[in-house]
Design an enzyme around this catalytic site. Structure first.
Site, mmCIF file in Angstrom:
data_model
loop_
_atom_site.group_PDB
_atom_site.id
_atom_site.type_symbol
_atom_site.label_atom_id
_atom_site.label_comp_id
_atom_site.label_asym_id
_atom_site.label_seq_id
_atom_site.Cartn_x
_atom_site.Cartn_y
_atom_site.Cartn_z
ATOM 1 N N GLU A 372 0.828 -1.213 0.000
ATOM 2 C CA GLU A 372 0.000 0.000 0.000
ATOM 3 C C GLU A 372 0.860 1.259 0.000
ATOM 4 O OE1 GLU A 372 -0.573 -2.669 1.864
ATOM 5 O OE2 GLU A 372 -2.525 -3.330 1.108
ATOM 6 N N GLN A 394 -7.563 -2.476 -1.425
ATOM 7 C CA GLN A 394 -8.439 -3.651 -1.526
ATOM 8 C C GLN A 394 -9.596 -3.554 -0.518
ATOM 9 O OE1 GLN A 394 -6.688 -7.797 -1.263
ATOM 10 N NE2 GLN A 394 -7.173 -7.532 -3.439
ATOM 11 N N PHE A 395 -9.284 -3.174 0.677
ATOM 12 C CA PHE A 395 -10.280 -2.790 1.679
ATOM 13 C C PHE A 395 -9.796 -1.482 2.282
ATOM 14 C CE2 PHE A 395 -11.400 -7.143 1.185
ATOM 15 C CZ PHE A 395 -12.736 -7.256 1.550
ATOM 16 N N ASP A 397 -9.715 -0.572 5.147
ATOM 17 C CA ASP A 397 -8.963 -0.809 6.387
ATOM 18 C C ASP A 397 -7.446 -0.809 6.135
ATOM 19 O OD1 ASP A 397 -11.363 -2.405 8.232
ATOM 20 O OD2 ASP A 397 -11.545 -2.348 6.052
ATOM 21 N N PHE A 398 -7.027 -1.239 4.940
ATOM 22 C CA PHE A 398 -5.590 -1.375 4.669
ATOM 23 C C PHE A 398 -4.918 -0.046 4.341
ATOM 24 C CE2 PHE A 398 -7.271 -5.677 3.252
ATOM 25 C CZ PHE A 398 -7.110 -6.214 4.526
ATOM 26 N N HIS A 439 -12.074 -5.580 8.224
ATOM 27 C CA HIS A 439 -12.665 -5.473 6.887
ATOM 28 C C HIS A 439 -13.978 -4.713 6.954
ATOM 29 C CE1 HIS A 439 -9.818 -8.749 6.164
ATOM 30 N NE2 HIS A 439 -9.952 -8.528 4.869
#
Ligand SMILES: Cc1ncc(C[n+]2csc(CCOP(=O)(O)OP(=O)(O)O)c2C)c(N)n1
Length: 635
Positions: A372, A394-395, A397-398, A439
């Protein structure tokens, strides 16, 4: 600079004495259109690139007419004109940016390289690993130059890394690595030239470890007792300038008199430049001007035509509206490209980019490693060289793994040295899918106070498309928060063709007179459902959908609250520190005289997001909305 420091005219100085050969030698091996990403000891990169010294001195002395107009210090600046992208203090953070600049060259088939410098200490930072890996995977034209001066502040290399030489790491990344005598300017020049040549031929990055020694303290104010005196003496004899002079002597190329002439000439020139810089004006500004320069001016919007909003034939899922926006933006502008994990053939984990590779090709729909920070940093490099990258996290959260690049690099660049940063980060956020603590998060309040970012949170298919196209064109870093629960559960009328929705403008989602609910994202739907339910009891509720959180439309919220006299802010994120607090504070301050009840805010429980459905329902504010609204009306 040391004299100015002692005179108290300079606040800080990181001396490069003893390691000048690295930046000077490296720059000598580059072309003027190659990118340089120098660090705090790399004065030679700036002088070697031929920056105007008068302006450089004004920058170093924080004068108005430096490269940052006093907004950042020392070498913390870039200049696109001279193809230098300067550092932020977070050492390591510029190497992913070097990747992005190199990718821009690769995409345009230009034979241009990016030279990224890094100290031995900062090689331990994660960004360095991500950048080297990414460069190797994509075979980018980057030359990584490690300046191993044997200390990171007071930390010796024995406490920094456990491999024999940092150059050995190259093999693990899949690129050539070499040890270079960092005190031999010609050896550095030759090594960088060879690596740059390789990169220009399309053979990918290289890692050069230049061994040198830091002859002075970490910075001039810091102590040096931890540095063994015999080591200093041994390296003094290897000083790169002394060595070059010796070599020139031996070759009969430069006699003592010629050397003295050069020295005196330089000294006189520097004295004049310093005198001029000291006499130059200090920066002046105003609050309005400072705030105005945080963002680049956005491009003009294309409002949807009345026909587009009323005569739309089909209902489109929120997710498809987002895909449609990306496709529209990519067709309109070939500088728009996508980066993310599994977004190419796989189409992304939510299939937002399904079919994109077939239409746009792999160069513009790029699978990235799990990286990331590396990817977001690279997007800054791409943006600085004219691309308009859109990164899919991707989510949402990341996004934490790219936090530094977002808040310190993307967000500050325009304010500090004026370069626009057209980067969009797409974040699938939110709960309701029983996906657990990592997530399901809502991340807006981590970013809503970061000057330089824009944060957008669409609640409808129509807004998702129009706001995403606007984000792609905005010219500033935009965090685009896509609610995962809405992806497939929400449909709405969306025009087929191109339009934009203004970032920073709210929308009246429902007209009412007795209270205002302010919401964004999924909570807009909870708010309209609650308003519908309470309408059956004869009460009239207005719903304002903020659509954007940074900047947010305080004017529309205040207008509504002044009409209704009551205000409830609701969001899916936990209540403490949530964005609702910001809205509530402004309403309480600016609409106090119109209020018939204290402003209410409602968010999730202040816990991590639980996984089980029953627990997530307890966590979510959705079930508490109606009682809270009733209490507000009854106050
Ligand atoms: C992420 C981060 N952590 C800590 C610091 C504080 N700091 C500034 S310079 C420095 C040492 C850097 O050592 P090195 O990378 O070897 O470069 P050198 O100063 O020796 O040229 C440290 C720890 C920082 N700037 N950034």
């Amino acid at each position: 600079m040391l004299v100015l420091l002692r005179q108290g005219r300079l606040s800080k100085w990181f001396s490069g004495i003893g390691q000048e050969a690295i930046s000077v030698g490296a720059v000598a091996a580059t072309n003027p259109d190659d990118w340089l990403l120098p660090l705090h000891r790399d004065l030679g990169a700036f002088t070697g690139r031929g920056l105007p010294l008068d302006r450089l001195f004004r920058q170093l002395l924080a004068r108005a007419d430096g490269f940052t107009a006093g907004r950042d210090r020392s070498f913390h600046f870039g200049t696109l004109e001279y193809r230098i992208v300067g550092m932020i203090s977070h050492l390591g953070a510029m190497l992913p940016v070097a990747d992005g600049l190199a990718l821009a060259a690769q995409l345009r088939a230009e034979r241009r390289v990016a030279v990224g410098f890094i100290g031995d200490g900062a090689t331990s930072e994660g960004d360095v690993h991500e950048a080297m890996n990414l460069a190797a995977v994509w075979q980018l034209p980057v030359v990584f130059v490690v300046e191993n001066n044997q200390f990171g502040l007071s930390t010796p290399t024995s406490e920094q890394y456990a491999c024999a030489d940092l150059a050995d790491r190259a093999e693990g990344y899949g690129m050539p690595g070499a040890l270079v005598d960092g005190n031999d300017v010609l050896a550095v020049r030759d090594a960088v030239a060879e690596a740059a040549d390789r990169a220009r031929r399309g053979a990918g990055p290289s890692l050069l470890e230049c061994k040198t020694f830091r002859m002075r303290g970490h910075e001039e104010a810091s102590s040096t007792e931890y540095v063994p005196a015999d080591l200093v003496a041994a390296w003094a004899d290897q000083d790169p300038i002394v060595r070059l002079e010796r070599d020139l002597d031996a070759a009969g190329a430069l006699d003592e008199q010629a050397r003295a002439t050069i020295r005196h000439g330089l000294q006189a020139r520097i004295d004049d430049l310093v005198a001029d810089a000291l006499a130059a004006p200090e920066p002046t500004s105003s609050p309005d001007r400072e705030v105005a320069d945080v963002w680049a001016a956005p491009r003009p919007l294309r409002h949807p035509t009345p026909a587009q909003t009323t005569e739309v034939p089909t209902e489109v899922r929120y997710l498809d509206a987002i895909s449609d926006a990306l496709r529209t933006a990519m067709r309109a502008d070939d500088r728009v490209l996508l980066l993310g994990q599994d977004i190419a053939e796989y189409g992304g984990v939510f299939k937002v980019t399904a079919g994109f590779v077939e239409e746009f090709g792999k160069a513009r729909v790029r699978n990235t490693p799990m990286s990331e920070s590396g990817t977001i940093g690279a997007s800054l490099g791409l943006a600085l060289d004219g691309f308009r990258p859109v990164v899919e996290l991707q989510f949402g959260d990341f996004v934490t793994c790219g936090f530094n690049q977002i808040v310190n690099n993307l967000a500050t660049t325009h304010y500090r040295w004026g370069a626009p940063v057209p980067v969009v980060l797409r974040l699938p956020i939110g709960g309701g899918l029983h996906a657990g603590p990592f997530h399901s998060q809502n991340v807006e309040s981590w970013f809503a106070g970061v000057a330089g970012l824009k944060v957008v949170a669409p609640a409808t298919s129509f807004d998702a498309k129009g706001l995403l196209i606007a984000a792609c064109e905005d010219g500033n870093p935009v965090l685009f928060l896509e609610h995962k629960w809405l992806y497939r559960s929400l449909k709405g009328r969306v025009p087929d063709d191109d339009y934009t929705v203004a970032i920073g403008r709210a929308r009246r989602a429902r007209e009412g007179s007795e209270a205002t609910i302010v919401a964004y994202g999924v909570a807009v739907h909870w708010a309209t459902e609650a308003a519908d339910a309470i309408a059956k009891e004869g009460r009239s509720i207005e719903v304002i959908d903020l659509r954007s959180l940074l900047p947010w439309d305080a004017a529309m919220v205040l207008e509504s609250v002044k009409k209704t006299g009551r205000c409830l802010v609701v969001h899916e994120a936990p209540e403490a520190g949530g964005f609702g607090g910001e809205v509530a504070a402004v309403v309480a301050r600016d609409a106090f005289a119109w209020l018939d009840a204290p402003v209410q805010r409602l968010g999730a429980l202040d816990t991590p997001v639980p996984a089980a459905q029953a627990l997530e329902e307890i966590f979510s504010p959705k079930g508490r909305l109606l009682p809270t609204l009733r209490a507000l009306l009854a106050y």
